[in-house]
Motif scaffolding. Structure first.
Motif, PDB file in Angstrom:
ATOM      1  N   LYS A   1       0.843  -1.191   0.000  1.00 49.22           N
ATOM      2  CA  LYS A   1       0.000   0.000   0.000  1.00 49.22           C
ATOM      3  C   LYS A   1       0.876   1.237   0.000  1.00 49.22           C
ATOM      4  O   LYS A   1       1.784   1.365   0.827  1.00 49.22           O
ATOM      5  CB  LYS A   1      -0.935   0.018   1.223  1.00 49.22           C
ATOM      6  CG  LYS A   1      -2.164  -0.853   1.053  1.00 49.22           C
ATOM      7  CD  LYS A   1      -3.167  -0.627   2.166  1.00 49.22           C
ATOM      8  CE  LYS A   1      -4.442  -1.412   1.905  1.00 49.22           C
ATOM      9  NZ  LYS A   1      -5.441  -1.202   2.982  1.00 49.22           N
ATOM     10  N   ALA A   2       0.596   2.124  -0.926  1.00 52.53           N
ATOM     11  CA  ALA A   2       1.308   3.402  -1.019  1.00 52.53           C
ATOM     12  C   ALA A   2       0.353   4.486  -0.533  1.00 52.53           C
ATOM     13  O   ALA A   2      -0.577   4.888  -1.243  1.00 52.53           O
ATOM     14  CB  ALA A   2       1.746   3.669  -2.463  1.00 52.53           C
TER      15      ALA A   2
ATOM     16  N   ILE B   1      -0.291  14.325  -5.982  1.00 48.28           N
ATOM     17  CA  ILE B   1      -0.484  12.883  -5.840  1.00 48.28           C
ATOM     18  C   ILE B   1       0.611  12.107  -6.556  1.00 48.28           C
ATOM     19  O   ILE B   1       1.148  11.117  -6.038  1.00 48.28           O
ATOM     20  CB  ILE B   1      -1.870  12.470  -6.388  1.00 48.28           C
ATOM     21  CG1 ILE B   1      -2.994  12.971  -5.470  1.00 48.28           C
ATOM     22  CG2 ILE B   1      -1.963  10.955  -6.567  1.00 48.28           C
ATOM     23  CD1 ILE B   1      -3.028  12.298  -4.124  1.00 48.28           C
ATOM     24  N   GLU B   2       0.960  12.543  -7.765  1.00 45.06           N
ATOM     25  CA  GLU B   2       1.968  11.832  -8.549  1.00 45.06           C
ATOM     26  C   GLU B   2       3.314  11.766  -7.814  1.00 45.06           C
ATOM     27  O   GLU B   2       3.972  10.723  -7.803  1.00 45.06           O
ATOM     28  CB  GLU B   2       2.145  12.488  -9.918  1.00 45.06           C
ATOM     29  CG  GLU B   2       0.948  12.384 -10.837  1.00 45.06           C
ATOM     30  CD  GLU B   2      -0.133  13.424 -10.596  1.00 45.06           C
ATOM     31  OE1 GLU B   2      -1.100  13.460 -11.371  1.00 45.06           O
ATOM     32  OE2 GLU B   2      -0.014  14.211  -9.621  1.00 45.06           O
ATOM     33  N   LYS B   3       3.701  12.877  -7.212  1.00 41.64           N
ATOM     34  CA  LYS B   3       4.981  12.920  -6.503  1.00 41.64           C
ATOM     35  C   LYS B   3       4.922  12.084  -5.232  1.00 41.64           C
ATOM     36  O   LYS B   3       5.885  11.382  -4.879  1.00 41.64           O
ATOM     37  CB  LYS B   3       5.345  14.372  -6.178  1.00 41.64           C
ATOM     38  CG  LYS B   3       6.697  14.536  -5.490  1.00 41.64           C
ATOM     39  CD  LYS B   3       7.841  14.065  -6.390  1.00 41.64           C
ATOM     40  CE  LYS B   3       9.190  14.323  -5.731  1.00 41.64           C
ATOM     41  NZ  LYS B   3      10.307  13.783  -6.557  1.00 41.64           N
ATOM     42  N   GLN B   4       3.783  12.145  -4.514  1.00 37.03           N
ATOM     43  CA  GLN B   4       3.633  11.324  -3.315  1.00 37.03           C
ATOM     44  C   GLN B   4       3.798   9.843  -3.652  1.00 37.03           C
ATOM     45  O   GLN B   4       4.499   9.104  -2.954  1.00 37.03           O
ATOM     46  CB  GLN B   4       2.263  11.557  -2.673  1.00 37.03           C
ATOM     47  CG  GLN B   4       2.065  12.915  -2.030  1.00 37.03           C
ATOM     48  CD  GLN B   4       0.759  12.983  -1.253  1.00 37.03           C
ATOM     49  OE1 GLN B   4       0.467  12.117  -0.418  1.00 37.03           O
ATOM     50  NE2 GLN B   4      -0.036  14.005  -1.506  1.00 37.03           N
TER      51      GLN B   4
ATOM     52  N   GLU C   1       6.604   7.109  -2.545  1.00 33.33           N
ATOM     53  CA  GLU C   1       6.198   5.880  -1.876  1.00 33.33           C
ATOM     54  C   GLU C   1       6.742   4.644  -2.587  1.00 33.33           C
ATOM     55  O   GLU C   1       7.221   3.701  -1.948  1.00 33.33           O
ATOM     56  CB  GLU C   1       4.668   5.796  -1.803  1.00 33.33           C
ATOM     57  CG  GLU C   1       4.043   6.560  -0.652  1.00 33.33           C
ATOM     58  CD  GLU C   1       4.266   5.854   0.668  1.00 33.33           C
ATOM     59  OE1 GLU C   1       3.441   5.014   1.067  1.00 33.33           O
ATOM     60  OE2 GLU C   1       5.307   6.117   1.297  1.00 33.33           O
ATOM     61  N   MET C   2       6.677   4.643  -3.915  1.00 31.26           N
ATOM     62  CA  MET C   2       7.186   3.491  -4.664  1.00 31.26           C
ATOM     63  C   MET C   2       8.701   3.361  -4.498  1.00 31.26           C
ATOM     64  O   MET C   2       9.229   2.244  -4.396  1.00 31.26           O
ATOM     65  CB  MET C   2       6.821   3.605  -6.139  1.00 31.26           C
ATOM     66  CG  MET C   2       5.327   3.463  -6.438  1.00 31.26           C
ATOM     67  SD  MET C   2       4.576   1.966  -5.719  1.00 31.26           S
ATOM     68  CE  MET C   2       5.558   0.669  -6.491  1.00 31.26           C
ATOM     69  N   ALA C   3       9.396   4.474  -4.438  1.00 30.30           N
ATOM     70  CA  ALA C   3      10.854   4.435  -4.223  1.00 30.30           C
ATOM     71  C   ALA C   3      11.166   3.841  -2.853  1.00 30.30           C
ATOM     72  O   ALA C   3      12.105   3.045  -2.698  1.00 30.30           O
ATOM     73  CB  ALA C   3      11.431   5.836  -4.345  1.00 30.30           C
ATOM     74  N   ARG C   4      10.352   4.218  -1.855  1.00 25.48           N
ATOM     75  CA  ARG C   4      10.550   3.670  -0.507  1.00 25.48           C
ATOM     76  C   ARG C   4      10.295   2.168  -0.491  1.00 25.48           C
ATOM     77  O   ARG C   4      11.088   1.395   0.073  1.00 25.48           O
ATOM     78  CB  ARG C   4       9.598   4.372   0.474  1.00 25.48           C
ATOM     79  CG  ARG C   4       9.656   3.845   1.900  1.00 25.48           C
ATOM     80  CD  ARG C   4       8.621   4.534   2.790  1.00 25.48           C
ATOM     81  NE  ARG C   4       7.258   4.240   2.393  1.00 25.48           N
ATOM     82  CZ  ARG C   4       6.604   3.124   2.738  1.00 25.48           C
ATOM     83  NH1 ARG C   4       7.205   2.197   3.475  1.00 25.48           N
ATOM     84  NH2 ARG C   4       5.355   2.934   2.352  1.00 25.48           N
ATOM     85  N   LEU C   5       9.213   1.743  -1.112  1.00 25.39           N
ATOM     86  CA  LEU C   5       8.852   0.323  -1.121  1.00 25.39           C
ATOM     87  C   LEU C   5       9.877  -0.517  -1.868  1.00 25.39           C
ATOM     88  O   LEU C   5      10.178  -1.650  -1.475  1.00 25.39           O
ATOM     89  CB  LEU C   5       7.465   0.140  -1.755  1.00 25.39           C
ATOM     90  CG  LEU C   5       6.284   0.711  -0.968  1.00 25.39           C
ATOM     91  CD1 LEU C   5       5.012   0.690  -1.808  1.00 25.39           C
ATOM     92  CD2 LEU C   5       6.068  -0.068   0.329  1.00 25.39           C
ATOM     93  N   ARG C   6      10.440   0.035  -2.919  1.00 24.39           N
ATOM     94  CA  ARG C   6      11.358  -0.741  -3.755  1.00 24.39           C
ATOM     95  C   ARG C   6      12.771  -0.829  -3.194  1.00 24.39           C
ATOM     96  O   ARG C   6      13.608  -1.532  -3.747  1.00 24.39           O
ATOM     97  CB  ARG C   6      11.355  -0.174  -5.173  1.00 24.39           C
ATOM     98  CG  ARG C   6      10.076  -0.580  -5.913  1.00 24.39           C
ATOM     99  CD  ARG C   6       9.937  -0.043  -7.291  1.00 24.39           C
ATOM    100  NE  ARG C   6       8.778  -0.651  -7.951  1.00 24.39           N
ATOM    101  CZ  ARG C   6       8.271  -0.243  -9.094  1.00 24.39           C
ATOM    102  NH1 ARG C   6       8.824   0.802  -9.738  1.00 24.39           N
ATOM    103  NH2 ARG C   6       7.237  -0.858  -9.622  1.00 24.39           N
TER     104      ARG C   6
ATOM    105  N   VAL D   1      -1.131  -0.655  -4.328  1.00 22.74           N
ATOM    106  CA  VAL D   1      -2.374   0.095  -4.536  1.00 22.74           C
ATOM    107  C   VAL D   1      -2.164   1.470  -3.917  1.00 22.74           C
ATOM    108  O   VAL D   1      -1.469   1.612  -2.903  1.00 22.74           O
ATOM    109  CB  VAL D   1      -3.589  -0.601  -3.893  1.00 22.74           C
ATOM    110  CG1 VAL D   1      -3.867  -1.939  -4.554  1.00 22.74           C
ATOM    111  CG2 VAL D   1      -3.403  -0.784  -2.395  1.00 22.74           C
ATOM    112  N   ALA D   2      -2.718   2.476  -4.540  1.00 21.91           N
ATOM    113  CA  ALA D   2      -2.680   3.819  -3.965  1.00 21.91           C
ATOM    114  C   ALA D   2      -3.720   3.872  -2.850  1.00 21.91           C
ATOM    115  O   ALA D   2      -4.910   3.674  -3.096  1.00 21.91           O
ATOM    116  CB  ALA D   2      -2.981   4.858  -5.039  1.00 21.91           C
TER     117      ALA D   2
END
Length: 329
Positions: free
Chosen positions: A31-32, A70-73, A77-82, A91-92
């Motif tokens: 979850k992002a 939203i796009e930057k958030q 988040e995806m950078a953190r998860l990866r 999922v957003a």
């Protein structure tokens, strides 16, 4: 020891976890969390002011500022998860405040922009049951036909007296209307319950779980009430008008709640993540691993599992709720 009669057992878990769902899907879905800048009808004066007595920031403890697009958030988040999972999909998660509290045009823009972000393959939308218009419900039905969608409905309790005490601002009837409207449209639902609300007995909390279980939601989240600095709950706690449950009481209650939930319902949370910087009580909730581990140990010791006493018959459920068992909660 795992009871292999429970079809959703995974590792040492005797309840239906997100990890089991990941195993069945073939990959972990993260979850992002984002903050889209919403408010709440219980804050802006439409239904009330001040929000629920436990509300502090709309549950968006871990989200970025709503001023960030939203796009930057989601990129962040995806950078953190990866960093932990290089192939992460997510999922957003529209988490903070009431995430359907705007015009359909505004919501459509936000949701569609989120789905265009790299790595995002679905939406989880947290909201109140009194903020779902027919027009929005029809859009969500269309959205559900082309992406993974979950609508998270905050219920917290089925008891009207408690709802008034916590200043919830909607009725159980409002919840049921929204629940049925989402179900009819085939939309996945996750229901939120809170244990330890002011004035509630353990039997009342078990009744809330049993009631929700009869609805057979696809997901459920349960956590302990947090006393957060700056909330009405802080005043009640400091004034000794509220006493949180102990960890042992909470664990025993959760295990009994799991017994009356249908085995196919995914348990998406059994303990919450409070903001450690502002959490006043109960401090044992800070140790999430310990809480979850103790739940696992208790289920194993009791030789029980999620859904053991689940029944679609209201009469049998009523008998269960009134039965004095040896593992008193």
């Amino acid at each position: 020891m795992i009871n292999y009669n429970f079809p959703y057992a995974y590792e040492n878990k005797l309840y239906h976890t997100l990890a089991f769902e990941s195993l069945a899907r073939g990959y972990k879905l993260h979850k992002a969390a984002v903050d889209a800048g919403f408010t709440c009808p219980n804050i802006d004066g439409t239904k009330g002011t001040g929000g629920c007595v436990f509300c502090s920031g709309g549950s968006g403890y871990f989200t970025a500022s709503a001023e960030i697009p939203i796009e930057k958030q989601l990129q962040n988040e995806m950078a953190r998860l990866r960093k932990k999972d290089p192939n992460a999909k997510a999922v957003a998660y529209f988490q903070a405040h009431t995430n359907t509290y705007a015009s359909v045009e505004t919501l459509r823009s936000l949701y569609e922009r989120a789905l265009q972000c790299e790595g995002i393959c679905g939406l989880a939308i947290a909201t109140r049951p009194d903020c779902l218009s027919e027009e929005l419900l029809d859009y969500l039905k269309e959205l559900n036909s082309r992406t993974m969608l979950t609508v998270e409905l905050g219920l917290q309790t089925i008891h009207p007296r408690t709802a008034k005490i916590i200043n919830r601002g909607f009725s159980l009837e409002d919840f049921m209307t929204a629940y049925k409207a989402l179900k009819i449209r085939g939309i996945r639902i996750c229901v939120h319950l809170i244990n330890g609300l002011p004035g509630e007995t353990k039997k009342m909390m078990l009744e809330s779980a049993a009631y929700v279980g009869q609805l057979r939601p696809e997901g459920i989240k349960i956590h302990m009430l947090h006393v957060i600095r700056g909330t009405v709950m802080e005043k009640l706690y400091v004034g000794k008008k509220y006493h949180p449950m102990s960890m042992d009481e909470y664990v025993r209650l959760v295990c009994c709640q799991l017994e009356v939930l249908p085995p196919e319902t995914v348990i998406e949370r059994l303990t919450g993540d409070g903001n450690k910087a502002t959490l006043i009580a109960p401090l044992w909730t800070r140790d999430k691993i310990r809480v979850l581990g103790t739940i696992d140990q208790t289920l194993s010791r009791w030789k029980t599992w999620q859904g053991r006493y689940f029944s679609g018959h209201k009469e049998r459920m009523r008998d269960f709720l009134n039965f004095e068992r040896r593992r008193s909660i």
